[in-house]
Design a protein around this motif. Structure first.
Motif, mmCIF file in Angstrom:
data_model
loop_
_atom_site.group_PDB
_atom_site.id
_atom_site.type_symbol
_atom_site.label_atom_id
_atom_site.label_comp_id
_atom_site.label_asym_id
_atom_site.label_seq_id
_atom_site.Cartn_x
_atom_site.Cartn_y
_atom_site.Cartn_z
ATOM 1 N N ASN A 693 0.818 -1.115 -0.094
ATOM 2 C CA ASN A 693 0.039 0.008 -0.095
ATOM 3 C C ASN A 693 0.767 1.368 -0.204
ATOM 4 O O ASN A 693 0.305 2.106 -0.630
ATOM 5 N N TRP A 696 4.126 0.414 -3.340
ATOM 6 C CA TRP A 696 4.017 -0.125 -4.490
ATOM 7 C C TRP A 696 4.802 0.284 -5.649
ATOM 8 O O TRP A 696 5.179 -0.542 -6.612
ATOM 9 N N TRP A 697 5.185 1.542 -5.495
ATOM 10 C CA TRP A 697 5.808 2.174 -6.752
ATOM 11 C C TRP A 697 7.232 1.487 -7.025
ATOM 12 O O TRP A 697 7.750 1.730 -8.097
ATOM 13 N N VAL A 730 -4.497 -5.602 -6.931
ATOM 14 C CA VAL A 730 -4.176 -4.459 -6.327
ATOM 15 C C VAL A 730 -2.807 -3.661 -6.912
ATOM 16 O O VAL A 730 -2.866 -2.627 -7.190
ATOM 17 N N THR A 731 -1.745 -4.713 -6.999
ATOM 18 C CA THR A 731 -0.792 -4.079 -7.583
ATOM 19 C C THR A 731 -0.731 -3.401 -8.975
ATOM 20 O O THR A 731 -0.042 -2.575 -9.416
ATOM 21 N N ARG A 733 -3.813 -2.136 -10.162
ATOM 22 C CA ARG A 733 -4.387 -1.076 -10.223
ATOM 23 C C ARG A 733 -3.666 0.187 -9.933
ATOM 24 O O ARG A 733 -3.842 1.126 -10.188
ATOM 25 N N GLN A 734 -2.675 0.023 -8.891
ATOM 26 C CA GLN A 734 -1.797 0.893 -8.333
ATOM 27 C C GLN A 734 -1.078 1.581 -9.331
ATOM 28 O O GLN A 734 -0.728 2.635 -9.528
ATOM 29 N N CYS A 741 -5.656 -5.719 -13.792
ATOM 30 C CA CYS A 741 -6.377 -5.526 -12.475
ATOM 31 C C CYS A 741 -7.633 -6.359 -12.710
ATOM 32 O O CYS A 741 -7.908 -7.005 -11.880
ATOM 33 N N ASN A 767 -12.030 -3.785 -3.874
ATOM 34 C CA ASN A 767 -11.225 -3.475 -4.790
ATOM 35 C C ASN A 767 -11.595 -3.052 -6.249
ATOM 36 O O ASN A 767 -11.404 -2.052 -6.828
#
Length: 934
Positions: A693, A696-697, A730-731, A733-734, A741, A767
């Motif tokens: 969270n 992620w970047w 989740v990874t 989408r981020q 996703c 999510n």
């Protein structure tokens, strides 16, 4: 027979006549502190302050209790002697149990016998007391070694020696005393009693001229240092000598060489860098002509250069020694002590013979007794100005007899061992080169070739790890092959399995240098060193990443205190690095050598068992620590670790640990997959949700989850596979990969639905609502958020904070900011209760943007300022960039373009650094909008 304690020299214990070991540096230090108190209570706060040298951790008091318990166990049947009081702890001692107390009592008896001139009793008592002197008081503990108690004990010893020599002079044993008194007078150049006794001993041995010379030197030293004349004892001794018919004032002949000695080897031609170290060397050893002793104690200044093999210790020592030649008019002595080499180490007794004959002493006059020979060496150097270079020393015992006492000389010592605490002087720990590595390579292989292939040159430098020996060997290969491109060597060095073979020219190899350090441990008779060699091999099964003490203990299969002792030996031997108290790792080239040893000297079973212990430890650590920063995972049973887990109790510290250990965690996942343990890899991936969270970047989380998903089909548990799909969604989408996703969300939703898992389905739908919101499909997003909350209520009996968070975002997207604000505040309150830095910052970001839309400027900036502070505290660059971008929006919205430009500029810089496309785009648009207003 009872218990006996020793504080003189290394800390020692005997129980019923048998030596007993107390392990662990803190436990040994605790025992020394209690013994030094002489049976008195030492306060708890004082013990904490001394044990952690004024910087105790938060857990210091509880750690102290553990150390006390360990010490009680170490005392065996006498453990009850360690008593806990309301104020602290005390160790009950009885008469004759502590060597320092016995020494003091003996000194008192010697004084009484001396007053009665009972010389046989003086001799008996003094010799017995001095025989029990094991070495410097508190030798293991530097802080205690400088205490007033240590100074008192040293003075007690000197008083005993004075009494013993007085008895020897009174009974006519003058000749027997000369060597010892010569050494003590050199070591204590201003202690008049030893000089007076030496004068009488020399005079009584028929060496009156030498006795007169002692008086002359002492008188000059007292005048120069203190502005005083000799005291009564020296004056009386001088009068005795002058009254004798055979007195002579001519110094002994034959002790001065005809010309200055020059034994220094040629320095290396390509010496670069080391400016700070050279400055420290020259400032310590540069001696103005006519100067006396370098320090207040009259000791000859010494510099110890320590560091791993190949780091350039000898090169630095010789470079400095040649630069210092003008300060030493009598020249220099040099010896390679072979402390770490293929040939046997040089013996001090043999080296003293060489040095003394070099200095003009007739070989027939060399004493056979090692102590006498060392004393003669000190006396011979006392009136000379010479630089002594002792290269490649094995240990303090090899060095000690070769050190001058007082006078105008200087000493440079090099050793692979960290001999701090064993050798008095200035210590220079030498690290691998930094940017100067390029200068060294360029100096040998030419600027043109380096400039023609800068990338290949950079790869060569990186492969050598700043080690001067490796750089010299690489440069020699390049210089000897003028037609080769640098890339050819860089490619060969890139293969770690061949790197040590490549870094070799004729008989000079990096491998040999490391081998001698390892072999010295393996062949050592010292306690723990052979065991440390075995630990070195086992650590070679995990060469790529630093380990904490707990992780290393798991790998080695040892208790923490034993593991620490083994690691400490390796650090002292300079084949393991310890950049901090809780980190142990290899230099890259040493790691390659350790891996070779692990493969060739350990069985496959041993290697596999060690690696499995470490991988299991990491899985258990991630399981517990991951839950601190994301408590929404299922509460399954943690793996059983063979060593204690990190003592981490807050989400912020949990994130810090995960961020620091992430490269190692990725390796754990890769090895778990390679060794057929997919469940471990999958468990780790799922437990990193809280890390993902915030970070992620950086790509770590996505890579781990992707690797875990590749082996998920081998897991029989469909819920685990569903969790992985949801996590990987989740990874994506981020990172803005919406199609991927959605694909993983649908896969997870199908699996949860088939299993009737309401909690898992609620998480997927939460999510999904986020994704649908970003895609502009608001109606579907609302439906997914409400359905997610309903399922969560059915499964858990309460609202889902994640579903509510998403629902508030949908209200914002619909323009219903009044509906969103109370939801964000409720969610924020829950996140604060669980102390989750990442979710708190995210909720503050959304609340700040909502307050902006509601016209509440001050409240919006306060929320965003806190979000930025939290993101900065956990070094979450994406969160920092988001907070700055949202802050810029608030400033622009309320007509403050200067502040908006500053925040957007900072957000843009961070977003580009972290590769966050969304914030980069939004920041550029914001700056363009401001430009349009000008």
């Amino acid at each position: 027979m009872g218990i006996r304690f020793g504080l003189l020299g290394l800390l020692s214990i005997e129980v019923d006549g048998t030596p007993r070991s107390v392990r662990g540096p803190k436990v040994r230090h605790l025992l020394a502190l209690l013994l030094a108190a002489g049976g008195e209570t030492v306060r708890t706060d004082r013990l904490v302050e001394l044990l952690w040298e004024g910087h105790p951790p938060r857990t210091a008091v509880s750690s102290l209790h553990n150390h006390v318990n360990n010490l009680r166990k170490g005392l065996g049947p006498y453990g009850a002697r360690l008593v806990s009081t309301s104020a602290g702890y005390r160790l009950v001692l009885e008469d004759g149990e502590l060597d320092t107390v016995a020494l003091t009592a003996a000194a008192k008896r010697v004084r009484a016998h001396h007053a009665r001139q009972d010389w046989p009793s003086v001799t008996t008592e003094a010799e017995a007391a001095l025989a029990a002197w094991g070495g410097e008081p508190f030798a293991e503990f530097p802080a205690l070694a400088e205490s007033p108690e240590a100074a008192r004990l040293r003075e007690t010893r000197l008083n005993l020696l004075e009494g013993l020599f007085a008895a020897g002079l009174a009974t006519g044993r003058h000749r027997d005393l000369v060597a010892d008194l010569t050494a003590l007078a050199a070591e204590h150049p201003l202690r008049e009693a030893f000089h007076a006794q030496l004068m009488l001993a020399l005079h009584g041995s028929g060496r009156t001229a030498a006795a007169v010379e002692v008086h002359r030197r002492l008188r000059a030293a007292l005048a120069e240092e203190l502005g005083l004349d000799p005291g009564r004892s020296v004056q009386e001794a001088h009068q005795v000598i002058l009254a004798a018919d055979h007195a002579t004032h001519r110094p002994a002949a034959g002790n001065t060489p005809a010309r200055a000695l020059s034994q220094l080897p040629r320095p290396v031609a390509t010496f670069v860098g080391r400016r700070h170290e050279l400055g420290l060397l020259t400032s310590t050893l540069a001696r103005p002509h006519g100067a006396g002793s370098a320090d207040a104690d009259g000791l000859v200044p010494a510099v110890l250069i320590s560091g791993m093999g190949g780091v350039g210790k000898t090169a630095l020592a010789l470079h400095a020694a040649h630069a210092l030649r003008c300060h030493y008019s009598d020249g220099g002595l040099y010896a390679d002590l072979n402390g770490f080499s293929a040939v046997p180490a040089r013996e001090p007794h043999e080296l003293l013979a060489r040095f003394l004959t070099d200095l003009g002493i007739d070989n027939r006059d060399l004493p056979e007794c090692p102590d006498d020979r060392a004393a003669l060496f000190r006396a011979t150097l006392a009136e000379r100005r010479m630089l002594l270079v002792l290269d490649n020393a094995r240990d303090g015992a090899q060095i000690a007899p070769l050190l001058p006492g007082s006078g105008q000389s200087g000493v440079i010592i090099t050793s692979r061992r960290a001999l701090a605490g064993r050798i008095d002087g200035v210590h220079i720990p030498l690290e691998p080169l930094g940017p100067e590595s390029r200068d060294l390579l360029t100096a040998v292989c030419s600027q043109d070739r380096m400039a023609a292939e800068p990338d290949a040159a950079g790869r060569i430098i990186a492969a050598c790890g700043g080690l001067p020996l490796a750089l010299h060997l690489a440069a020699a290969r390049i210089a000897n092959r003028p037609n080769w491109p640098l890339s050819a060597l860089a490619d060969r060095l890139a293969e770690s399995s061949r790197r040590l073979d490549v870094l070799a020219v004729h008989d000079t190899t990096v491998r040999t240098v490391f081998s001698t350090s390892y072999q010295a441990l393996l062949d050592s008779n010292r306690a723990g060193e052979a065991g440390a060699a075995g630990a070195f091999r086992l650590l070679g099964t995990w060469p790529g990443h630093p380990l904490s003490l707990e992780a290393a203990a798991a790998l080695l299969g040892e208790p923490l205190d034993v593991a620490f002792e083994l690691l400490d030996v390796l650090v002292d031997a300079q084949i393991l690095q310890s950049p901090s108290e809780q980190a142990f790792g290899f230099h890259d080239l040493v790691a390659t050598y350790a891996a070779e040893l692990a493969h060739t000297h350990e069985t496959e079973h041993t290697r596999t068992a060690a690696t499995d212990r470490l991988l299991t430890w990491y899985a258990a650590a991630v399981h517990r620590i991951g839950a601190l920063c994301w408590p929404y995972c299922d509460e399954d049973e943690a793996p059983a670790a063979s060593a204690p887990l990190p003592d981490i109790r807050s989400a912020e510290h949990a994130l810090e640990w995960l961020r620091r250990e992430m490269p190692a965690i990725r390796e754990v996942v890769r090895r778990s997959i390679a060794t057929g343990n997919p469940h471990r890899a999958v468990g780790i991936a799922i437990r990193l949700h809280g890390y993902g969270n915030s970070y992620w970047w950086d790509g770590h989380w996505h890579a781990i989850v992707d690797d875990a998903l590749s082996v998920a089909p081998s897991c029989t548990d469909r819920k685990t596979v569903a969790d992985l799909h949801g996590t990987l969604a989740v990874t994506h989408r981020q990172a803005g990969r919406h199609d991927q996703c959605l694909r993983h969300l649908n896969a997870a939703q199908d699996l949860y639905t088939a299993d009737g898992d309401k909690r898992g389905l609620a998480a997927v739908l939460s999510n999904k609502s986020l994704l649908l919101n970003e895609l502009g499909r608001l109606e579907e997003a609302f439906e997914a958020a409400h359905r997610a909350n309903e399922l969560h209520r059915q499964a858990e009996g309460r609202d889902s904070m994640l579903a509510l968070y998403n629902l508030a975002g949908l209200y914002v997207k619909s323009g219903a900011h009044e509906e969103a604000e109370p939801i964000y505040r409720r969610v924020l309150q829950e996140f604060r209760r669980d102390n989750l830095p990442g979710p708190i910052a995210a909720a503050l970001l959304r609340l700040g943007d909502t307050l902006r839309a509601l016209g509440q400027q001050r409240e919006a900036l306060v929320a965003l300022e806190e979000a930025l502070a939290i993101a900065e505290s956990i070094e979450a660059h994406a969160g920092m960039a988001d907070a700055l971008e949202q802050t810029a929006r608030v400033h622009a919205h309320f007509g403050n373009p200067v502040a908006a430009r500053d925040s957007w500029t900072r957000a843009l810089s961070l977003a580009r650094q972290a590769g966050i496309t969304r914030v980069t785009t939004d920041s550029l648009k914001g700056l363009e909008s401001l430009a349009a207003l000008v």
